[in-house]
Design a protein around this motif. Structure first.
Motif, PDB file in Angstrom:
ATOM      1  N   ARG A   1      11.511  -1.321   6.860  1.00 59.38           N
ATOM      2  CA  ARG A   1      11.009  -1.569   8.212  1.00 59.38           C
ATOM      3  C   ARG A   1      10.097  -2.791   8.235  1.00 59.38           C
ATOM      4  O   ARG A   1      10.211  -3.659   9.098  1.00 59.38           O
ATOM      5  CB  ARG A   1      10.244  -0.347   8.716  1.00 59.38           C
ATOM      6  N   GLU A   2       9.199  -2.867   7.248  1.00 61.15           N
ATOM      7  CA  GLU A   2       8.282  -4.007   7.188  1.00 61.15           C
ATOM      8  C   GLU A   2       9.059  -5.311   6.938  1.00 61.15           C
ATOM      9  O   GLU A   2       8.770  -6.344   7.541  1.00 61.15           O
ATOM     10  CB  GLU A   2       7.252  -3.813   6.077  1.00 61.15           C
ATOM     11  N   GLY A   3      10.036  -5.248   6.020  1.00 58.94           N
ATOM     12  CA  GLY A   3      10.778  -6.453   5.675  1.00 58.94           C
ATOM     13  C   GLY A   3      11.624  -6.978   6.817  1.00 58.94           C
ATOM     14  O   GLY A   3      11.664  -8.192   7.071  1.00 58.94           O
ATOM     15  N   ILE A   4      12.306  -6.090   7.514  1.00 57.64           N
ATOM     16  CA  ILE A   4      13.154  -6.521   8.629  1.00 57.64           C
ATOM     17  C   ILE A   4      12.297  -7.037   9.773  1.00 57.64           C
ATOM     18  O   ILE A   4      12.631  -8.037  10.420  1.00 57.64           O
ATOM     19  CB  ILE A   4      14.060  -5.364   9.076  1.00 57.64           C
ATOM     20  N   GLU A   5      11.176  -6.368  10.049  1.00 51.62           N
ATOM     21  CA  GLU A   5      10.258  -6.865  11.074  1.00 51.62           C
ATOM     22  C   GLU A   5       9.756  -8.261  10.717  1.00 51.62           C
ATOM     23  O   GLU A   5       9.667  -9.140  11.569  1.00 51.62           O
ATOM     24  CB  GLU A   5       9.065  -5.917  11.223  1.00 51.62           C
ATOM     25  N   THR A   6       9.431  -8.450   9.425  1.00 49.21           N
ATOM     26  CA  THR A   6       8.942  -9.759   8.980  1.00 49.21           C
ATOM     27  C   THR A   6      10.006 -10.829   9.168  1.00 49.21           C
ATOM     28  O   THR A   6       9.716 -11.915   9.679  1.00 49.21           O
ATOM     29  CB  THR A   6       8.520  -9.692   7.498  1.00 49.21           C
ATOM     30  N   ALA A   7      11.246 -10.536   8.739  1.00 48.25           N
ATOM     31  CA  ALA A   7      12.328 -11.513   8.873  1.00 48.25           C
ATOM     32  C   ALA A   7      12.544 -11.896  10.330  1.00 48.25           C
ATOM     33  O   ALA A   7      12.688 -13.079  10.671  1.00 48.25           O
ATOM     34  CB  ALA A   7      13.606 -10.945   8.274  1.00 48.25           C
ATOM     35  N   LEU A   8      12.557 -10.898  11.209  1.00 45.43           N
ATOM     36  CA  LEU A   8      12.806 -11.152  12.628  1.00 45.43           C
ATOM     37  C   LEU A   8      11.656 -11.928  13.263  1.00 45.43           C
ATOM     38  O   LEU A   8      11.873 -12.896  13.995  1.00 45.43           O
ATOM     39  CB  LEU A   8      13.016  -9.828  13.358  1.00 45.43           C
ATOM     40  N   PHE A   9      10.431 -11.538  12.951  1.00 46.48           N
ATOM     41  CA  PHE A   9       9.276 -12.190  13.575  1.00 46.48           C
ATOM     42  C   PHE A   9       9.099 -13.609  13.057  1.00 46.48           C
ATOM     43  O   PHE A   9       8.810 -14.533  13.829  1.00 46.48           O
ATOM     44  CB  PHE A   9       8.014 -11.367  13.311  1.00 46.48           C
ATOM     45  N   VAL A  10       9.264 -13.805  11.757  1.00 51.38           N
ATOM     46  CA  VAL A  10       9.120 -15.146  11.191  1.00 51.38           C
ATOM     47  C   VAL A  10      10.195 -16.067  11.748  1.00 51.38           C
ATOM     48  O   VAL A  10       9.927 -17.222  12.098  1.00 51.38           O
ATOM     49  CB  VAL A  10       9.181 -15.097   9.651  1.00 51.38           C
TER      50      VAL A  10
ATOM     51  N   LEU B   1      13.055   3.212   3.981  1.00 50.03           N
ATOM     52  CA  LEU B   1      12.599   3.163   5.366  1.00 50.03           C
ATOM     53  C   LEU B   1      11.191   2.593   5.474  1.00 50.03           C
ATOM     54  O   LEU B   1      10.892   1.830   6.396  1.00 50.03           O
ATOM     55  CB  LEU B   1      12.641   4.573   5.979  1.00 50.03           C
ATOM     56  N   SER B   2      10.327   2.941   4.524  1.00 49.49           N
ATOM     57  CA  SER B   2       8.945   2.481   4.576  1.00 49.49           C
ATOM     58  C   SER B   2       8.844   0.980   4.357  1.00 49.49           C
ATOM     59  O   SER B   2       8.146   0.272   5.082  1.00 49.49           O
ATOM     60  CB  SER B   2       8.104   3.214   3.528  1.00 49.49           C
ATOM     61  N   VAL B   3       9.548   0.479   3.347  1.00 54.56           N
ATOM     62  CA  VAL B   3       9.475  -0.941   3.010  1.00 54.56           C
ATOM     63  C   VAL B   3      10.458  -1.758   3.839  1.00 54.56           C
ATOM     64  O   VAL B   3      10.141  -2.869   4.269  1.00 54.56           O
ATOM     65  CB  VAL B   3       9.746  -1.144   1.497  1.00 54.56           C
TER      66      VAL B   3
ATOM     67  N   VAL C   1      13.046   0.498  -2.796  1.00 52.98           N
ATOM     68  CA  VAL C   1      12.386  -0.788  -2.538  1.00 52.98           C
ATOM     69  C   VAL C   1      13.381  -1.936  -2.698  1.00 52.98           C
ATOM     70  O   VAL C   1      13.415  -2.871  -1.887  1.00 52.98           O
ATOM     71  CB  VAL C   1      11.190  -0.978  -3.495  1.00 52.98           C
ATOM     72  N   GLY C   2      14.212  -1.869  -3.753  1.00 52.21           N
ATOM     73  CA  GLY C   2      15.198  -2.921  -3.979  1.00 52.21           C
ATOM     74  C   GLY C   2      16.205  -3.022  -2.856  1.00 52.21           C
ATOM     75  O   GLY C   2      16.542  -4.124  -2.397  1.00 52.21           O
ATOM     76  N   VAL C   3      16.692  -1.872  -2.387  1.00 50.29           N
ATOM     77  CA  VAL C   3      17.649  -1.869  -1.267  1.00 50.29           C
ATOM     78  C   VAL C   3      16.983  -2.421  -0.007  1.00 50.29           C
ATOM     79  O   VAL C   3      17.595  -3.163   0.778  1.00 50.29           O
ATOM     80  CB  VAL C   3      18.200  -0.458  -1.027  1.00 50.29           C
ATOM     81  N   ALA C   4      15.716  -2.090   0.194  1.00 53.50           N
ATOM     82  CA  ALA C   4      14.991  -2.571   1.367  1.00 53.50           C
ATOM     83  C   ALA C   4      14.822  -4.095   1.329  1.00 53.50           C
ATOM     84  O   ALA C   4      14.974  -4.777   2.347  1.00 53.50           O
ATOM     85  CB  ALA C   4      13.623  -1.899   1.449  1.00 53.50           C
ATOM     86  N   ILE C   5      14.519  -4.625   0.156  1.00 52.30           N
ATOM     87  CA  ILE C   5      14.383  -6.080   0.017  1.00 52.30           C
ATOM     88  C   ILE C   5      15.716  -6.761   0.291  1.00 52.30           C
ATOM     89  O   ILE C   5      15.783  -7.797   0.971  1.00 52.30           O
ATOM     90  CB  ILE C   5      13.861  -6.436  -1.386  1.00 52.30           C
TER      91      ILE C   5
ATOM     92  N   LEU D   1       0.827  -1.205   0.000  1.00 53.79           N
ATOM     93  CA  LEU D   1       0.000   0.000   0.000  1.00 53.79           C
ATOM     94  C   LEU D   1       0.865   1.259   0.000  1.00 53.79           C
ATOM     95  O   LEU D   1       0.578   2.226  -0.709  1.00 53.79           O
ATOM     96  CB  LEU D   1      -0.922  -0.001   1.223  1.00 53.79           C
ATOM     97  N   ILE D   2       1.932   1.224   0.796  1.00 49.39           N
ATOM     98  CA  ILE D   2       2.822   2.383   0.861  1.00 49.39           C
ATOM     99  C   ILE D   2       3.456   2.642  -0.499  1.00 49.39           C
ATOM    100  O   ILE D   2       3.476   3.777  -0.992  1.00 49.39           O
ATOM    101  CB  ILE D   2       3.897   2.160   1.938  1.00 49.39           C
ATOM    102  N   VAL D   3       3.966   1.594  -1.137  1.00 48.04           N
ATOM    103  CA  VAL D   3       4.582   1.750  -2.457  1.00 48.04           C
ATOM    104  C   VAL D   3       3.552   2.241  -3.459  1.00 48.04           C
ATOM    105  O   VAL D   3       3.827   3.119  -4.291  1.00 48.04           O
ATOM    106  CB  VAL D   3       5.216   0.421  -2.919  1.00 48.04           C
ATOM    107  N   GLY D   4       2.339   1.677  -3.398  1.00 46.59           N
ATOM    108  CA  GLY D   4       1.286   2.096  -4.315  1.00 46.59           C
ATOM    109  C   GLY D   4       0.936   3.561  -4.166  1.00 46.59           C
ATOM    110  O   GLY D   4       0.735   4.277  -5.160  1.00 46.59           O
ATOM    111  N   ILE D   5       0.854   4.032  -2.922  1.00 44.62           N
ATOM    112  CA  ILE D   5       0.534   5.443  -2.681  1.00 44.62           C
ATOM    113  C   ILE D   5       1.658   6.340  -3.189  1.00 44.62           C
ATOM    114  O   ILE D   5       1.403   7.381  -3.815  1.00 44.62           O
ATOM    115  CB  ILE D   5       0.281   5.678  -1.184  1.00 44.62           C
TER     116      ILE D   5
END
Length: 283
Positions: free
Chosen positions: A126-135, A122-124, A42-46, A17-21
């Motif tokens: 944050r989500e990716g690192i949180e996902t990696a850590l939580f998973v 920062l937007s993407v 986005v690529g650097v965030a991934i 949603l953030i990327v889309g906006i």
């Protein structure tokens, strides 16, 4: 697997949603020349997210049992903290997400627009690192690494499909209700991760009470049974928790759910269709 699917779906949809906006607003203000900046961020965030996942997966190899348990326990507690912050942040800012992002774009787009790289990262990221850590923290004795990765990838894939359909105006989702109900679900999942983290630290000797169980329902709910596996994979159910694990679970749920309910109110109140942020950015 379901717990990882849920975190992948929620975090993936939030990032999508953030990327889309961001993209829609740049198109609206006729700054398509800055779109590559978004995709660079986005690529650097991934890449940062994948690096975090690889470090968590391969980093503990060669460490002693105690060191592994300490690292696992501490990272589980950090993951619970991150996800709890994410749940409450989205519950508080979902209604103003589009406006806040547009303000950020206006500031970042000045000059050559390289600030957009940082904004997207920062937007993407944050989500990716949180996902990696939580998973990573949800991978326990009832869940294999393959199941965890499959679950989160399916969740992210579902989120991408939903975002494409939302962007094209084919479907409408009440984002307020979506983030509210998934927030409640993730609170329960995070409570289970907290139990795992406490157990790891008890087993490593950093916390007392290891081996003294509050109850044991392993006979009624065998961990290897289909329903034991289902409970373990969805809400991180532990059939024989220690008193400290039980107390931690109850305290986390007793505090988080009332606070989240107070923050969000009724899930159906002030509904915001998923198309609203995008239409607001493109109109």
């Amino acid at each position: 697997m379901f717990a990882n699917y849920l975190i992948g779906l929620r975090e993936g949809l939030e990032a999508a949603l953030i990327v889309g906006i961001l993209i829609a607003y740049l198109v609206k203000i006729d700054r398509r020349d800055l779109l590559p900046r978004i995709w660079t961020g986005v690529g650097v965030a991934i890449l940062a997210s994948l690096t975090t996942g690889a470090a968590l997966t391969f980093g503990p190899y060669g460490l002693s049992f105690q060191a592994t348990e300490i690292i696992g326990g501490m990272l589980s507690l950090i993951a619970v903290g991150f996800v709890t912050w994410m749940i409450f942040w989205m519950g508080r800012t979902a209604r103003d997400l589009s406006r806040n992002l547009r303000t950020g774009v206006d500031r970042a787009a000045s000059g050559a627009g390289w600030g957009l790289v940082l904004l997207a990262f920062l937007s993407v990221g944050r989500e990716g690192i949180e996902t990696a850590l939580f998973v990573w923290s949800t991978v326990g004795p009832r869940s294999t690494g393959t199941e965890a990765v499959t679950g989160v990838l399916l969740g992210i894939a579902t989120a991408v499909v939903l975002e494409v359909l939302i962007y094209r105006g084919l479907i409408t989702i009440n984002l307020t209700a979506f983030f509210t109900w998934t927030g409640y679900g993730l609170i329960v999942v995070a409570a289970g991760v907290l139990v795992y983290g406490i157990g790891d630290l008890q087993e490593a000797g950093l916390l007392p009470g290891w081996g003294v169980t509050a109850f044991d329902v392993s006979a009624a709910i065998p961990p290897t049974s289909w329903y034991g596996t289902l409970l373990g994979g969805t809400v991180n159910f532990t059939p024989a928790p220690t008193w400290l694990q039980l107390g931690g679970w109850l305290a986390y749920v007793a505090v988080s759910i009332p606070l989240f309910a107070r923050l969000t109110g009724r899930p159906t109140a002030s509904p915001i269709p998923a198309s609203a942020p995008l239409s607001g950015a493109t109109s």
